[in-house]
Design an enzyme around this catalytic site. Structure first.
Site, mmCIF file in Angstrom:
data_model
loop_
_atom_site.group_PDB
_atom_site.id
_atom_site.type_symbol
_atom_site.label_atom_id
_atom_site.label_comp_id
_atom_site.label_asym_id
_atom_site.label_seq_id
_atom_site.Cartn_x
_atom_site.Cartn_y
_atom_site.Cartn_z
ATOM 1 N N PRO A 38 26.992 31.080 34.090
ATOM 2 C CA PRO A 38 25.815 31.116 35.709
ATOM 3 C C PRO A 38 24.786 32.072 35.501
ATOM 4 C CG PRO A 38 27.884 33.112 35.016
ATOM 5 C CD PRO A 38 28.205 31.857 34.162
ATOM 6 N N GLN A 93 31.441 31.258 40.492
ATOM 7 C CA GLN A 93 31.973 32.236 40.458
ATOM 8 C C GLN A 93 31.830 33.022 41.527
ATOM 9 O OE1 GLN A 93 28.860 34.812 38.515
ATOM 10 N NE2 GLN A 93 30.308 34.629 36.887
ATOM 11 N N CYS A 123 27.433 41.519 36.839
ATOM 12 C CA CYS A 123 26.429 41.753 37.103
ATOM 13 C C CYS A 123 25.820 42.834 37.332
ATOM 14 C CB CYS A 123 25.818 41.044 38.964
ATOM 15 S SG CYS A 123 24.317 40.901 39.288
#
Length: 370
Positions: A38, A93, A123
């Site tokens: 992702p 996600q 992240c």
């Protein structure tokens, strides 16, 4: 950017090949062990279809999706989870810090036919971490384990987690989390070999990924970070013992990398990536798909960032790349692409020959400023 050319398959040194391997995320069998990571702003439906059409992708995953936004009906969030023919198997996600909202969002995407759900714990961006989501989850063992467990219990589809090694080099919590997540039913762990504090600076820690592999009993561990070539993936497999590899920016520079990886593990050699002409075909196809889906008014500005990397890889001179970036309509964009085709790549390069390797740079500077 490297100045070396990718060699033809027949000139590559022999590699010990064991044949293609598949992966299982619980009941879900992936066709290969090579995953498209992702990647915010890039791994949209159109790019996933491009990568899959070239072969070798085991699983494609959306850009990170805000669980709260999804439940509130955010148009952007709902667009991110759209899928269609040629996009399977497919994972969404999710990010968030509330177990109830994450569970409800997981149920929503499960109801839309998703094959797998991934929880974002990797992240590093400040605006995500400030909400208690992303890498921030790696600082609260009990609460995070409860959140992951709640999502697993809420759905029938496989649940995976993508995380970093930890918050910083004094809090390398990934191995402990991996053990806990396996106990609560997570079917795979994807590990980026840096801490949150590192952002994308330095190099990944292969020993750090290996420690996560050693921490689990039976679920697969997917390595991620700094994989730009087949040799990078081979090294990651060899030095960490991971079960598969997830590729992000390396796939933007070379969307053929998944096919190359399957060729390598099957035969010990692989074909070079596509030429100027091949990349032009992909660029036009992806842009056309984006126009068909969103209309040209939205597609043209949305595609500028992706077009930039296509044209850089195609060795188009900077001034002409700028003409493409300045296009405001589909007609202007296509006219600029015609100029690109007519001129071709710079120097002695040809439209059908090998191109120099190109690496997409990672964000730089302190993560707090991203």
């Amino acid at each position: 950017m490297s100045a070396t050319l990718s060699p033809p398959a027949e000139t590559l040194p022999p590699v010990a090949a064991k044949g293609p391997r598949t992966l299982r995320f619980g009941a879900l069998e992936l066709p290969t062990r090579w995953l498209l990571s992702p990647l915010a702003g890039f791994t949209n439906l159109e790019f996933r279809r491009i990568a899959r059409s070239l072969g070798g992708v085991g699983l494609g995953t959306t850009d990170l999706v805000n669980a709260r936004g999804l439940l509130e009906g955010s148009k952007k969030s709902l667009e991110l989870i759209e899928t269609g023919p040629g996009d399977s198997p497919f994972a969404v996600q999710l990010f968030g810090n509330d177990p109830h909202l994450m569970s409800e969002a997981a149920k929503l995407v499960e109801g839309r036919g998703v094959d797998s759900i991934d929880i974002n714990m990797g992240c590093p961006v400040d605006r995500v971490c400030k909400t208690g989501a992303g890498s921030k989850l790696m600082q609260d063992t009990s609460r995070t384990t409860d959140l992951v467990s709640a999502v697993v219990k809420a759905v029938e589809v496989p649940v995976t987690v993508k995380m970093r090694l930890g918050w910083d080099d004094k809090q390398l919590t990934a191995p402990d989390f991996a053990r806990r997540f396996e106990d609560c039913g997570v079917t795979a762990v994807m590990i980026h070999g840096r801490t949150r504090a590192q952002g994308f600076s330095g190099t990944i820690s292969l020993p750090g990924i290996a420690a996560v592999c050693d921490a689990v009993s039976s679920i697969p561990v997917i390595g991620n970070g700094d994989v730009r070539t087949v040799a990078d993936a081979e090294r990651m497999l060899k030095e960490t013992g991971c079960d598969g590899v997830s590729v992000g920016r390396g796939a933007l520079a070379n969307p053929w990398i998944f096919r190359q990886l399957v060729q390598w593990e099957t035969t010990g050699s692989y074909d070079p990536p596509g030429s100027f002409a091949d990349r032009m075909d992909l660029l036009k196809r992806q842009f056309g798909d984006l126009c068909d889906r969103h209309g040209e008014e939205r597609a043209v500005p949305r595609f500028r960032k992706m077009a930039h990397w296509y044209l850089k890889a195609m060795k188009v001179r900077a001034e002409l790349r700028g003409v493409v970036q300045q296009a405001k309509t589909r007609a202007e964009f296509e006219a600029a692409l015609k100029r690109v085709w007519d001129e071709g790549p710079v120097g002695q390069l040809t439209r059908t020959g090998l191109l120099p390797d190109m690496h997409v740079p990672v964000p730089k500077g302190p993560v707090e400023r991203w």
